[in-house]
Design a protein around this motif. Structure first.
Motif, PDB file in Angstrom:
ATOM      1  N   ASN A 140     -48.247 -54.526  52.179  1.00 22.82           N
ATOM      2  CA  ASN A 140     -48.039 -54.505  53.779  1.00 22.82           C
ATOM      3  C   ASN A 140     -46.742 -55.492  54.025  1.00 22.82           C
ATOM      4  N   LEU A 141     -45.589 -54.954  53.128  1.00 18.51           N
ATOM      5  CA  LEU A 141     -44.252 -55.868  53.311  1.00 18.51           C
ATOM      6  C   LEU A 141     -43.644 -55.458  54.654  1.00 18.51           C
ATOM      7  N   VAL A 142     -43.903 -54.372  55.329  1.00 21.41           N
ATOM      8  CA  VAL A 142     -43.292 -53.962  56.298  1.00 21.41           C
ATOM      9  C   VAL A 142     -44.037 -54.777  57.777  1.00 21.41           C
ATOM     10  N   HIS A 143     -45.431 -55.281  57.486  1.00 21.68           N
ATOM     11  CA  HIS A 143     -45.988 -55.775  58.474  1.00 21.68           C
ATOM     12  C   HIS A 143     -46.249 -57.422  58.379  1.00 21.68           C
ATOM     13  N   VAL A 144     -46.800 -57.826  59.348  1.00 25.79           N
ATOM     14  CA  VAL A 144     -47.038 -59.301  59.284  1.00 25.79           C
ATOM     15  C   VAL A 144     -48.037 -59.702  58.288  1.00 25.79           C
ATOM     16  N   LEU A 145     -47.673 -60.499  57.376  1.00 25.08           N
ATOM     17  CA  LEU A 145     -48.428 -61.152  56.289  1.00 25.08           C
ATOM     18  C   LEU A 145     -49.059 -62.474  56.845  1.00 25.08           C
ATOM     19  N   ASP A 146     -50.416 -62.683  56.224  1.00 26.65           N
ATOM     20  CA  ASP A 146     -50.966 -63.743  56.374  1.00 26.65           C
ATOM     21  C   ASP A 146     -51.628 -64.299  54.978  1.00 26.65           C
ATOM     22  N   GLY A 147     -52.318 -65.332  54.878  1.00 31.68           N
ATOM     23  CA  GLY A 147     -52.919 -65.808  53.774  1.00 31.68           C
ATOM     24  C   GLY A 147     -54.001 -64.643  52.974  1.00 31.68           C
ATOM     25  N   GLU A 148     -54.428 -63.946  54.018  1.00 34.00           N
ATOM     26  CA  GLU A 148     -55.689 -63.065  53.278  1.00 34.00           C
ATOM     27  C   GLU A 148     -54.946 -61.611  52.728  1.00 34.00           C
ATOM     28  N   SER A 149     -53.654 -61.133  53.540  1.00 41.79           N
ATOM     29  CA  SER A 149     -53.298 -59.815  53.148  1.00 41.79           C
ATOM     30  C   SER A 149     -52.474 -59.724  52.067  1.00 41.79           C
ATOM     31  N   VAL A 150     -52.058 -60.936  51.641  1.00 43.22           N
ATOM     32  CA  VAL A 150     -50.952 -61.052  50.554  1.00 43.22           C
ATOM     33  C   VAL A 150     -51.926 -60.861  48.819  1.00 43.22           C
ATOM     34  N   VAL A 151     -51.759 -59.735  48.262  1.00 42.48           N
ATOM     35  CA  VAL A 151     -51.923 -59.636  46.960  1.00 42.48           C
ATOM     36  C   VAL A 151     -51.197 -59.762  46.013  1.00 42.48           C
ATOM     37  N   PRO A 152     -51.104 -60.881  45.179  1.00 41.82           N
ATOM     38  CA  PRO A 152     -50.283 -61.089  44.380  1.00 41.82           C
ATOM     39  C   PRO A 152     -49.383 -60.015  43.266  1.00 41.82           C
ATOM     40  N   ALA A 153     -50.694 -59.388  42.991  1.00 46.33           N
ATOM     41  CA  ALA A 153     -50.315 -58.256  42.003  1.00 46.33           C
ATOM     42  C   ALA A 153     -49.708 -57.049  42.875  1.00 46.33           C
ATOM     43  N   TYR A 154     -49.602 -57.069  43.904  1.00 43.37           N
ATOM     44  CA  TYR A 154     -48.628 -56.025  44.577  1.00 43.37           C
ATOM     45  C   TYR A 154     -47.577 -56.438  44.798  1.00 43.37           C
ATOM     46  N   VAL A 155     -47.383 -57.954  45.035  1.00 47.05           N
ATOM     47  CA  VAL A 155     -46.060 -58.580  45.316  1.00 47.05           C
ATOM     48  C   VAL A 155     -45.289 -58.593  44.125  1.00 47.05           C
ATOM     49  N   ILE A 156     -45.664 -58.756  42.949  1.00 44.73           N
ATOM     50  CA  ILE A 156     -45.429 -58.693  41.888  1.00 44.73           C
ATOM     51  C   ILE A 156     -44.757 -57.360  41.170  1.00 44.73           C
ATOM     52  N   GLY A 157     -45.758 -56.499  41.639  1.00 43.34           N
ATOM     53  CA  GLY A 157     -45.321 -55.201  41.361  1.00 43.34           C
ATOM     54  C   GLY A 157     -44.348 -54.428  42.243  1.00 43.34           C
ATOM     55  N   SER A 158     -44.070 -55.055  43.290  1.00 38.96           N
ATOM     56  CA  SER A 158     -42.727 -54.623  44.084  1.00 38.96           C
ATOM     57  C   SER A 158     -41.548 -54.854  43.544  1.00 38.96           C
ATOM     58  N   LEU A 159     -41.357 -55.947  42.397  1.00 37.82           N
ATOM     59  CA  LEU A 159     -40.373 -56.047  41.639  1.00 37.82           C
ATOM     60  C   LEU A 159     -39.785 -54.993  40.707  1.00 37.82           C
ATOM     61  N   LEU A 160     -40.904 -53.988  40.518  1.00 34.84           N
ATOM     62  CA  LEU A 160     -40.479 -52.718  39.676  1.00 34.84           C
ATOM     63  C   LEU A 160     -39.581 -52.002  40.458  1.00 34.84           C
ATOM     64  N   THR A 161     -39.278 -52.247  41.752  1.00 36.66           N
ATOM     65  CA  THR A 161     -38.264 -51.228  42.319  1.00 36.66           C
ATOM     66  C   THR A 161     -36.877 -51.513  42.020  1.00 36.66           C
TER      67      THR A 161
END
Length: 134
Positions: A95-116
């Motif tokens: 949900n990088l295009v939406h408002v993030l809060d502490g519950e919506s951030v999944v570290p695996a997805y944030v790290i996975g976005s570095l694959l781009t």
């Protein structure tokens, strides 16, 4: 009369932690001090470096380093596509295009976005290897 939570001073342990964080930040950005009497290491005294200039459309494979220069473009191209798909999926799921809060951030997805951006690098490496016939 009730005081707001922000008006109470932080506990002593938090102040010590903040002080240590400030000191670590200052130490991280300080210029390294090299004593003049210490002999330089052999790595610094090494001979001339390799020439990385080229003429033509693509650079030589040696610019990719010791690992990627040995990989064929037929492996780097699909790897680039896999990294791109994984990175795009992670970006969409985090949900990088939406408002993030502490519950919506999944570290695996944030790290996975570095694959781009990694997919871009492997794409360029595949192109270099293809242009060099590898």
């Amino acid at each position: 009369r009730r005081s707001s939570p922000s008006s109470t001073p932080p506990p002593a342990s938090m102040r010590v932690l903040a002080l240590l964080a400030c000191l670590a930040t200052v130490a991280a950005f300080r210029a390294p001090v090299v004593p003049r009497t210490v002999a330089r290491s052999s790595a610094l005294q090494a001979g001339p470096t390799q020439d990385m200039t080229w003429e033509g459309k693509a650079p030589p494979s040696k610019v990719l380093g010791p690992v990627l220069s040995r990989m064929p473009s037929s492996l780097l191209g699909p790897a680039s596509l896999a990294f791109l798909l994984g990175g795009l999926y992670s970006c969409a799921q985090s949900n990088l295009v939406h408002v993030l809060d502490g519950e919506s951030v999944v570290p695996a997805y944030v790290i996975g976005s570095l694959l781009t951006p990694i997919s871009w690098g492997t794409h360029v490496a595949a192109w270099i290897q293809k242009e060099n016939g590898k």
